[in-house]
Enzyme design. Sequence first.
Site, PDB file in Angstrom:
ATOM      1  N   HIS A 142       0.863  -1.188   0.000  1.00  0.00           N
ATOM      2  CA  HIS A 142       0.000   0.000   0.000  1.00  0.00           C
ATOM      3  C   HIS A 142       0.894   1.230   0.000  1.00  0.00           C
ATOM      4  CE1 HIS A 142      -3.276   2.707   0.729  1.00  0.00           C
ATOM      5  NE2 HIS A 142      -2.758   3.114   1.883  1.00  0.00           N
ATOM      6  N   ALA A 158       0.103   6.178   6.540  1.00  0.00           N
ATOM      7  CA  ALA A 158      -1.278   5.834   6.847  1.00  0.00           C
ATOM      8  C   ALA A 158      -2.223   6.400   5.797  1.00  0.00           C
ATOM      9  CB  ALA A 158      -1.645   6.364   8.235  1.00  0.00           C
ATOM     10  N   SER A 159      -3.385   5.777   5.688  1.00  0.00           N
ATOM     11  CA  SER A 159      -4.391   6.250   4.740  1.00  0.00           C
ATOM     12  C   SER A 159      -4.810   7.671   5.102  1.00  0.00           C
ATOM     13  CB  SER A 159      -5.607   5.314   4.778  1.00  0.00           C
ATOM     14  OG  SER A 159      -6.586   5.727   3.863  1.00  0.00           O
ATOM     15  N   VAL A 161      -2.895  10.384   4.706  1.00  0.00           N
ATOM     16  CA  VAL A 161      -1.771  11.253   5.055  1.00  0.00           C
ATOM     17  C   VAL A 161      -1.369  12.161   3.894  1.00  0.00           C
ATOM     18  CG1 VAL A 161       0.149   9.757   4.347  1.00  0.00           C
ATOM     19  CG2 VAL A 161       0.403  11.236   6.367  1.00  0.00           C
ATOM     20  N   GLY A 162      -1.807  11.808   2.676  1.00  0.00           N
ATOM     21  CA  GLY A 162      -1.532  12.672   1.521  1.00  0.00           C
ATOM     22  C   GLY A 162      -0.537  12.116   0.527  1.00  0.00           C
ATOM     23  N   LYS A 163      -0.463  10.800   0.420  1.00  0.00           N
ATOM     24  CA  LYS A 163       0.507  10.178  -0.502  1.00  0.00           C
ATOM     25  C   LYS A 163       0.178  10.504  -1.955  1.00  0.00           C
ATOM     26  CE  LYS A 163      -0.273   6.044   1.104  1.00  0.00           C
ATOM     27  NZ  LYS A 163      -1.192   6.380   2.231  1.00  0.00           N
ATOM     28  N   SER A 164      -1.083  10.329  -2.334  1.00  0.00           N
ATOM     29  CA  SER A 164      -1.468  10.566  -3.731  1.00  0.00           C
ATOM     30  C   SER A 164      -1.343  12.038  -4.097  1.00  0.00           C
ATOM     31  CB  SER A 164      -2.901  10.082  -3.976  1.00  0.00           C
ATOM     32  OG  SER A 164      -2.991   8.678  -3.823  1.00  0.00           O
ATOM     33  N   ASP A 181      -1.592   3.920  -4.982  1.00  0.00           N
ATOM     34  CA  ASP A 181      -2.414   3.150  -4.052  1.00  0.00           C
ATOM     35  C   ASP A 181      -1.897   1.730  -3.836  1.00  0.00           C
ATOM     36  OD1 ASP A 181      -4.682   3.035  -2.271  1.00  0.00           O
ATOM     37  OD2 ASP A 181      -5.564   1.632  -3.698  1.00  0.00           O
ATOM     38  N   GLU A 206      -5.928   8.145  -7.734  1.00  0.00           N
ATOM     39  CA  GLU A 206      -7.132   8.565  -7.016  1.00  0.00           C
ATOM     40  C   GLU A 206      -6.803   9.785  -6.166  1.00  0.00           C
ATOM     41  OE1 GLU A 206     -10.151   7.174  -3.440  1.00  0.00           O
ATOM     42  OE2 GLU A 206      -8.533   5.839  -4.090  1.00  0.00           O
ATOM     43  N   ARG A 247      16.802  15.754  13.410  1.00  0.00           N
ATOM     44  CA  ARG A 247      17.013  17.052  12.757  1.00  0.00           C
ATOM     45  C   ARG A 247      18.367  17.142  12.065  1.00  0.00           C
ATOM     46  NH1 ARG A 247      15.179  21.790  16.767  1.00  0.00           N
ATOM     47  NH2 ARG A 247      15.449  22.938  14.798  1.00  0.00           N
TER      48      ARG A 247
END
Length: 322
Positions: A142, A158-159, A161-164, A181, A206, A247
């Site tokens: 995923h 995680a679903s 979070v803004g990957k796409s 996806d 998507e 950091r």
Amino acid sequence: MADAVKLSNLIKDNKSILEVYQGHEYIKDDKIYVSDIYRPGLELTGYFDFYPAQRIQLLGRTEISYAARLDHDIRMHVFNKMATKATPCFLISRSLPVPKELSEAAEEADIPILRTGESTTYISSILTEYLRARLAKRTSIHGVLVEIKGMGVLLTGASGVGKSETALGLVQRGHRLIADDRVDAFQKDHNTVVGEAPKILRHLMEVRGIGIIDVMNLFGAGAVKSRTEIQLVINLVNWDPKANYDRLGFEENTCTLCNVPIPQVNIPVKVGRNIESIIEVAAMNFRAKQMGYDATQTFDNNLTSLISEHSKEDTNKEPHND
């Protein structure tokens, strides 16, 4: 993982370098179950104890010239023994003439004969890589796979979070989408993992609020690619103000894909951070490390050197008791 590769697909996908010399009617149902290509050597002398009949049988200049020295009856006997029900096909390299006895033996056993103008070593390498890729065990991940300046970067997290959305921003900046996806990954060799999109999801993305978009139609053929080596994993995590994030870059994390350790960078996500730029820099910094330059190590060396110099100066300034 595919249990077998159809011979018809092998020919179709490599039609620029392969031609069917004989036996078109036998190609439809033939399948290849192993990725190795075999060049019969001892078999031409009559030794068949460990003959791997299930492999593509590749005959080059050496094999053809040796067979030409044999008597007709011996040649016929050898090629008849090589042409088994398990043999997917014979392949002749360098566009060499096909021995009459081989043609007859293959016809008798319903085995097609292919021919190529390429050298024996080259065609063996090309077909082996092709078969390994299609017979390799695949793992579904995923995430989103993009190629940044020629480097395959897998975005995980995680679903939601803004990957796409991040990948879309990277495409707009001139980078390439491989898969959105779901990424199908397989081990190409001991240290290499390759990722690609499932056929049904190829070039699609998507985006929440918009729906499904076709990246190739919107941004052009240069914005997509069918597969790439996964060289870096970037894990996007929601910003936690209580977390102690690295950091300076001293932490070196890895994750395991298809039994291969892949370097991983964790990037916290929050409003106001330009994640696309950060990911670009992370990829370029990783490449710089691969080329031998580590900014973190350089900073650490300079800091250590500076501290050492100040320590010497302080020692020299200490008052001496007479």
